[in-house]
Design an enzyme around this catalytic site. Structure first.
Site, short mmCIF file in Angstrom:
data_model
loop_
_atom_site.label_atom_id
_atom_site.label_comp_id
_atom_site.label_asym_id
_atom_site.label_seq_id
_atom_site.Cartn_x
_atom_site.Cartn_y
_atom_site.Cartn_z
N GLU A 55 0.84 -1.20 0.00
CA GLU A 55 0.00 0.00 0.00
C GLU A 55 0.87 1.25 0.00
O GLU A 55 0.62 2.21 -0.74
CB GLU A 55 -0.89 0.04 1.25
CG GLU A 55 -1.83 -1.15 1.41
CD GLU A 55 -1.21 -2.33 2.14
OE1 GLU A 55 -0.01 -2.61 1.94
OE2 GLU A 55 -1.92 -2.98 2.91
N ALA A 163 15.65 -45.68 -6.65
CA ALA A 163 16.98 -46.13 -7.08
C ALA A 163 16.89 -47.59 -7.52
O ALA A 163 15.96 -48.30 -7.13
CB ALA A 163 17.98 -46.00 -5.94
N ARG A 185 12.76 -25.29 -5.75
CA ARG A 185 13.75 -25.07 -4.68
C ARG A 185 13.91 -23.58 -4.40
O ARG A 185 13.93 -23.15 -3.26
CB ARG A 185 15.11 -25.63 -5.10
CG ARG A 185 15.24 -27.12 -5.02
CD ARG A 185 16.62 -27.51 -5.53
NE ARG A 185 16.93 -28.92 -5.28
CZ ARG A 185 18.06 -29.50 -5.67
NH1 ARG A 185 18.97 -28.82 -6.34
NH2 ARG A 185 18.26 -30.77 -5.40
N ARG A 208 19.30 -23.72 -9.47
CA ARG A 208 19.91 -23.08 -10.65
C ARG A 208 18.89 -22.88 -11.76
O ARG A 208 18.00 -23.70 -11.94
CB ARG A 208 21.05 -23.96 -11.19
CG ARG A 208 22.21 -24.04 -10.25
CD ARG A 208 23.30 -24.98 -10.77
NE ARG A 208 24.38 -25.05 -9.80
CZ ARG A 208 25.35 -24.16 -9.72
NH1 ARG A 208 25.41 -23.15 -10.56
NH2 ARG A 208 26.28 -24.28 -8.80
C1 AOF Z 1 0.30 -5.07 4.48
N1 AOF Z 1 0.94 -4.87 3.29
O1 AOF Z 1 2.49 -5.38 1.80
C2 AOF Z 1 2.37 -6.69 3.73
C3 AOF Z 1 1.68 -6.93 4.93
O2 AOF Z 1 7.13 -6.28 10.25
P1 AOF Z 1 6.68 -5.95 8.86
O3 AOF Z 1 6.60 -4.46 8.63
O4 AOF Z 1 7.52 -6.66 7.82
O5 AOF Z 1 5.18 -6.46 8.71
C4 AOF Z 1 4.92 -7.80 8.42
C5 AOF Z 1 3.47 -8.12 8.62
O6 AOF Z 1 2.63 -7.23 7.89
C6 AOF Z 1 3.14 -9.50 8.08
O7 AOF Z 1 3.29 -10.49 9.08
C7 AOF Z 1 1.69 -9.35 7.65
O8 AOF Z 1 0.82 -9.45 8.77
C8 AOF Z 1 1.65 -7.93 7.16
N2 AOF Z 1 2.03 -7.93 5.74
N3 AOF Z 1 0.65 -6.10 5.26
O9 AOF Z 1 -0.58 -4.30 4.85
C9 AOF Z 1 1.95 -5.63 2.88
N4 AOF Z 1 3.43 -7.46 3.35
ZN ZN Z 2 1.23 -2.95 6.01
#
Ligand code: AOF
Ligand code: ZN
Length: 335
Positions: A55, A163, A185, A208
């Protein structure tokens, strides 16, 4: 306004989310800002823990977001973690409506929708939530279970042997399917094998690309078992380093979770595979079946302690694909 008005914007938000890494502690999240006519005026996505949330990334692309609608794949967060709360950022920017797919269940991060509503911002949830679930599935599962998401992979003959009786196993499956496995991976935080396999096969445990280069953000190697990895093992020069773990699997997985590991790609051998399956620690299976027959006793999992058919582990197949003559089956455990 019908909720479907935002379907196209949500699909775009999801595409953007997929640009972010599938690995790491945070989910993939995408966001678009749309005007009253439904035209996308800004796009954003999350690039991994510690970077801007989707956001805030989208908001940074416009001079003013006043009166716009934010369409996000996940409920805007409500907490200050590594970055600030997105709900507040949207309020401060003057966004009038927020449309999102799935609720954020995080103990600290949830509640963004209420914060938005309390500030007079309309907040609509559940838009295309079914289609967006795959983006957050691993993240949700890992958080709920307090352990990494586990994908178990093996390659075998059509009769399930990994195998020949003399132990030869290179290469059962097609080059095309092996390229695909390298991609899988690279989409996990760790690649794990048992110490027995590490010593017997001296594998590189690298991911890879088809032209031989290491994938960026390379997964860590994890070797599980009591026998110390010999000094001469090639794994000591693994590009991301190797961790050696022993003890009960549940505790190993908890330790890995606590150092930020949210997904593990398990590649054998049969004893370790067996323990993971018996303990119900596998979320997804990727099985590469080559059109050969080997017979013998070298099976992928060994005895699972299933004495009678009603006790069979029943899986749900989520995809089957033929890659260079090898059948790649993906299946899920229900838990
Ligand atoms: C959002 N927008 O793009 C994401 C969210 O400690 P931080 O700042 O990295 O926050 C991680 C937490 O925020 C993650 O566990 C999840 O609950 C939320 N992720 N939220 O509004 C985002 N990546
Ligand atoms: Zn957020």
């Amino acid at each position: 306004m019908p909720i479907s008005t935002y379907d196209d914007a949500m699909r775009r938000a999801r595409e953007l989310a997929e640009r972010g890494p599938r690995t790491g502690e945070n989910p993939q999240v995408g966001c678009v800002l749309v005007d009253d006519a439904g035209v996308i005026v800004a796009e954003g996505w999350h690039r991994g823990a510690g970077t801007l949330h989707a956001e805030v990334d989208a908001l940074s692309k416009v001079e003013s977001a006043r009166g716009l609608t934010a369409v996000v794949t996940l409920e805007p967060c409500n907490h200050t973690g590594r970055t600030g709360p997105c709900a507040q950022a949207l309020i401060d920017a003057g966004v009038t409506r927020v449309v999102y797919s799935l609720d954020d269940p995080g103990q600290k991060s949830r509640g963004g929708a209420e914060t938005l509503r309390a500030a007079g911002v309309e907040s609509v949830s559940g838009v295309l939530s079914g289609e967006g679930y795959h983006l957050v599935e691993r993240w949700l599962t890992a958080n709920r279970l307090g352990r990494p998401w586990v994908t178990a992979k093996w390659g075998s003959s059509l009769d399930g042997r990994t195998a020949a009786t003399d132990g030869t196993s290179q290469w059962i499956t097609s080059a095309e399917s092996r390229t695909y496995i390298h991609l899988l991976r690279s989409q996990h935080d760790t690649i794990a094998i048992g110490t027995g396999t590490a010593i017997a096969d001296n594998p590189s445990l690298t991911a890879r690309t088809a032209d031989g280069n290491l994938f960026p953000n390379h997964p860590l190697a994890v070797v599980i078992g009591d026998t110390p990895l010999p000094a001469g093992s090639g794994l000591w020069s693994h590009p991301r380093g190797v961790l050696q773990e022993s003890g009960p699997l549940v505790e190993i997985l908890e330790r890995l979770y606590n150092i930020g590991i949210r997904s593990l790609f398990l590649e054998g051998g049969p004893r370790l595979m067996n323990s993971f399956i018996r303990e119900g620690l596998v979320d997804e299976y990727v099985v590469c079946l080559a059109p050969i027959l080997l017979g013998g006793d070298k099976t992928a999992t060994g005895d699972l302690g299933i004495g009678t058919l009603v006790d069979a582990r029943r899986l749900t197949v989520t995809s089957t694909e033929v890659m260079g003559g090898t059948i790649v089956v993906t299946a899920r455990e229900a838990h």
